[in-house]
Write an enzyme that holds these catalytic residues in place. Structure first.
Site, PDB file in Angstrom:
ATOM      1  N   LYS A 105      36.986  41.306  42.549  1.00 31.70           N
ATOM      2  CA  LYS A 105      36.175  41.151  43.766  1.00 31.70           C
ATOM      3  C   LYS A 105      37.102  40.869  44.925  1.00 31.70           C
ATOM      4  CE  LYS A 105      31.784  41.109  44.938  1.00 31.70           C
ATOM      5  NZ  LYS A 105      30.639  41.760  44.260  1.00 31.70           N
TER       6      LYS A 105
ATOM      7  N   ASP B  75      29.703  45.194  49.216  1.00 34.60           N
ATOM      8  CA  ASP B  75      28.941  43.989  48.892  1.00 34.60           C
ATOM      9  C   ASP B  75      28.378  43.531  50.248  1.00 34.60           C
ATOM     10  OD1 ASP B  75      28.582  41.949  46.464  1.00 34.60           O
ATOM     11  OD2 ASP B  75      28.900  40.723  48.237  1.00 34.60           O
TER      12      ASP B  75
END
Ligand code: NDP
Ligand code: 2IT
Length: 467
Positions: free
Chosen positions: A147, A187
């Protein structure tokens, strides 16, 4: 070593539940996480939730406590932090901080989104990377976990400013990523526009048209149909499976969805298609209740096309809709709650309000939106509860389908890709349900997701030696 119990003030937002006694190996791994990652409340919370589920696994299979598998799985393989300088439209210089946490590559290249939001710091990216590792394993597809993101705030920034920021970020990030290494996507705050600017800069620096380096690309240049819709659609497909175990369906149900971004909009679309009435949605400033059901075209115009505020929805919709600034959207009575905004947005008090109003199912479109106390409340009240790492896995799964298409220099139809997504969500549901039942907790999707994801990753790590 510090022990987290009951009311000790550890996480910033979510209070940890009273601690189940952890197996000594799990306790030791958790103590190491606490001492190594001071102040990273969200990361502690995510790790605690997974370790708590593993008690019966470590008791039944002591090999998972050997060779420091637990410590290794909680420690990212690599953490990259860098400076992103950029100049705004008035020539002022800004410096942001960006991160890429390459968490686990046992199953494939690191895979996970980039988040642009002012709240981003290392602890948030670590929690997301940790969750992503198990989520990606649950999809059954060959992707590791990672991430990234930045504390850059895209709100109010022009296209030119966002482009310069993305280009500057990629000028450092490019050396760490690649089709076989690490594959970022979107995201919060990162959608098609940002992926376009990031891809353009990667291509320019490397002089390679390496489609598989990023997912969420435009349909005309290597993107996959259904990727935009996938997280929200997949969430509702998972919800259907879960309701199906109780012989229930979405038809005629009152649904509340928090957020009004990519995940929320497509969850609303699919829920409406299946006969539900979506009564409310929100943004970070407040929520709207629409007694006739959310008008999705209007919502899209305001939130997606204009990047505006949800308050405008109520103003435009007239007497049927009401805007509530601040406050909690979970006070709106419903049978199905879909938190699709951000972490720790649904607290114990919100869970109590939902249970009081007769909620039957809660499925997480966001990552870790329910606090541990809220989850416990749902589970004790017999409410069906689907954790994000299972219920929102459709997004990253379709990213993996995009990688497959890129690798095969192919592009699939909408219907075929949507069918694949549907099958994957059925399989994710099945993996969670089977693991929960195997360990004597049928219907406990949180436990099932954690166990199934962990076993898959841990087995691969053991096979690959001490790395
Ligand atoms: P978007 O940026 O498209 O939308 C985010 C939405 O959540 C907006 O409505 C935003 O409000 C609201 N929001 C964001 N931060 C906060 C906050 N701190 N407090 C209150 N509201 C907030 O993001 P996505 O829809 O892509 O992501 C939503 C969630 O889903 C995140 O948890 C993400 O990690 C998760 N997720 C996303 C996937 C994807 O494919 N995109 C895949 C799996 C999970 P505002 O408009 O005011 O900013
Ligand atoms: O949280 C997530 O799963 C995502 N933001 C999607 C990641 C991806 O690589 O598609």
């Amino acid at each position: 070593m510090m022990l987290v119990r009951g009311s000790e003030p550890v996480p910033k937002h979510g209070k940890l539940p009273p601690m189940t006694e952890l197996h000594p190996a799990l306790q030791s791994a958790y103590d190491t996480v606490l001492s190594r990652n001071g102040g990273e409340a969200e990361f502690h919370q995510a790790v605690h939730e997974v370790l708590e589920s593993l008690n019966p696994v470590v008791r039944r299979h002591p090999q998972y406590a050997d060779r420091a598998i637990l410590e290794r799985i909680c420690e990212p393989e690599r953490q990259i932090i860098f400076r992103v300088p950029w100049s705004d439209d008035r020539g002022r210089i800004h410096i942001n901080r960006a991160f890429r946490v390459e968490f686990n590559s046992a199953l494939g290249p690191y895979k996970g989104g980039l988040r642009f939001h002012p709240s981003v710091y290392l602890g948030i990216i670590k929690f997301l990377g940790f969750e992503q590792t198990f989520k990606n394993a649950l999809t059954g597809l060959p992707i590791g976990g990672g991430k990234g993101g930045s504390d850059f705030d895209p709100k109010g920034r022009s296209d030119g400013e966002v482009m310069r920021f993305c280009q500057s970020l990629m000028t450092e990030l490019y050396r760490h990523i690649g089709e076989y290494t690490d594959v970022p996507a979107g995201d919060i705050g990162v959608g098609g526009r940002e992926i376009g600017y990031l891809f353009g800069q990667y291509k320019r620096i490397t002089n390679r048209y390496e489609s598989g380096v990023l997912t969420g690309k435009g349909i005309g240049w290597g993107g996959s149909l259904v990727r935009t819709e996938a997280t929200g659609y997949g969430l509702v497909y998972f919800l259907q499976q879960m309701l199906g175990t109780k012989k229930a369906s979405l038809d005629g149900r009152r649904v509340v969805v928090s957020g009004s971004g990519n995940v929320a909009v497509h969850a609303i679309e699919k829920a409406q298609e299946l006969g539900a009435t979506v009564l409310a949605c929100s943004d970070s400033a407040g929520y709207v209740v629409d007694h006739k059901g959310i008008d999705l075209a209007l919502l899209r115009e305001i939130k997606v096309a204009k990047r505006g505020r949800i308050a405008e929805y109520a103003a435009r919709r007239g007497a049927d809709a009401e805007y509530v600034p601040g406050g909690s959207i979970w006070n709106v009575p419903c049978e199905v709650a879909l938190p699709c905004a951000t972490q720790n947005e649904l607290t114990e008090a919100d869970a109590a309000a939902l249970i009081q109003s007769g909620v039957i199912a809660v499925a997480e479109g966001a990552n870790m939106p329910c606090t541990p106390d809220a989850i416990r409340a749902f589970q004790s009240a017999g409410v069906l509860y689907a954790p994000g790492k299972a219920a929102n896995a459709g997004g990253v799964a379709t990213s993996a389908l995009e990688m497959q298409q890129n690798a095969g220099r192919d592009s699939w139809s909408f219907d075929y890709t949507d069918k694949r997504l549907g099958e994957i969500m059925v399989a994710v549901h099945e993996r969670c349900a089977a693991a929960a039942a195997d360990y004597g907790q049928p219907g406990n999707y949180a436990m099932g997701a954690n166990i199934s994801g962990f076993v898959h990753v841990a087995d691969a790590m053991m096979a690959q030696g001490l790395i």
